[in-house]
Design an enzyme around this catalytic site. Sequence first.
Site, PDB file in Angstrom:
ATOM      1  N   ASP A 149       0.777  -0.871  -0.300  1.00 27.99           N
ATOM      2  CA  ASP A 149       0.018  -0.257   0.122  1.00 27.99           C
ATOM      3  C   ASP A 149       0.769   1.359   0.075  1.00 27.99           C
ATOM      4  OD1 ASP A 149      -2.282   1.902   0.943  1.00 27.99           O
ATOM      5  OD2 ASP A 149      -2.912  -0.029   0.546  1.00 27.99           O
ATOM      6  N   HIS A 186      -3.571   6.208   3.193  1.00 31.20           N
ATOM      7  CA  HIS A 186      -4.701   5.361   3.465  1.00 31.20           C
ATOM      8  C   HIS A 186      -4.079   3.406   3.711  1.00 31.20           C
ATOM      9  CE1 HIS A 186      -5.238   1.478  -0.389  1.00 31.20           C
ATOM     10  NE2 HIS A 186      -6.642   2.721  -0.291  1.00 31.20           N
ATOM     11  N   SER A 346     -11.195  -1.066  -1.801  1.00 29.21           N
ATOM     12  CA  SER A 346      -9.977  -0.933  -0.871  1.00 29.21           C
ATOM     13  C   SER A 346      -9.958  -1.483   0.555  1.00 29.21           C
ATOM     14  CB  SER A 346      -9.342   0.387  -0.936  1.00 29.21           C
ATOM     15  OG  SER A 346      -8.572   0.849  -1.997  1.00 29.21           O
TER      16      SER A 346
END
Length: 388
Positions: A149, A186, A346
């Site tokens: 990620d 994220h 996601s």
Amino acid sequence: MAADARSDEWRSRRARRLAGLAWVRREDRADGTPVRFVADELIVLDEHFGTARQAFAEQGFTERDIVEEGDVPDGFRRVRLRGLDVARAARRVRVQAEAAGDTRVAAGPNHVFVSTPFEHAGAYGPPRPAPPGRLRAADDSGVRVLVLDTGVWLNSPLPKDRYVTEDYESDAEAADEGVRDGDAGHANFVAGVMLGRSGRVQPRVVKVVDAYGVCRESDLVAAFRQAGDDPIINVSLGGYTLDDRPPVLLTAALAGLLGSGDRVVVAAAGNDGQHDRPFWPAAYAGTSAPWRRRVVAVAAHDGRRICEWSNTGTWVTLAAPGAEAVSTFVHHEHFPDGWARWSGTSFAAPFVAAAIADALEEAGSARLAAEAVIAGARLRYGRYAGVA
């Protein structure tokens, strides 16, 4: 600003940023959906490199124009020629290889993949502030999940003793822009989804996505080499490929990673609302590869149905919560509690990865744990089984 307008504006801004990357090339399908790849680079199976040379010559290149790049597995060549029409060269090699009876994808670009919120925006575009949510109490088992990620931002409510990483983000200026655009945080959000679902999971975050939310296929392949003994890998990124064929390097990497041993890859299905187009690496779950059942492709549901923005297809394994997820984010003036609300596949993928971690002890292996989660998904969201 209304949700649809906010999402449209966010997608437009991020698309402009991606278009500004000089090393990225784009080829659009008839329906307007893009394939992105590294400019001037071609990846070729060794035994078809002679055909590649012919393809280069047809475009006016000589041997002196060929620059060899490294960081590819044995059996491949990665070359760069300034000004190369990559798609044309790849198709030329493929056609001749197939005519000779080789059914493999003999050549391809170095594809560019994106973290699934990047230009795959979901219903609400960027993350929004949320009141603090809840994380499960830690369990002693500590099942390691490799999370490929972004880097992790330290200024976050994500408990530092609950994850492992060497890839911290620290650029304050980048953080300010990144928090607004959803680049920063994220990985924090993905890890928080796992910790909110399971007390057994211990995310190990390895940065593969850059500040623009993108990575090259070769970057992802290199990151897979860091899997070690981690039984579960979460990949909340992906993209489309030339002619929708499997990516050359990634196929070889996953064959090596999943062809033996005990490991599963949980991958997001993508957020473009596509219903007939493979999104890689999730789409490997629908191929004929002997290790395909070790790839779990996860679409997103909203508690009632599949989200309209979630990719679907025959290759999707199951659906998980992906709409309006609440998780750990980044402390920022716009996120005073450090928590956010965000939508996307996601965040459906790590929910499933955590469920597999929970099932691991009883199942005895990652493969059997994934099969148990899939078999236990008794809810229905359209034509897909799902978990909630």
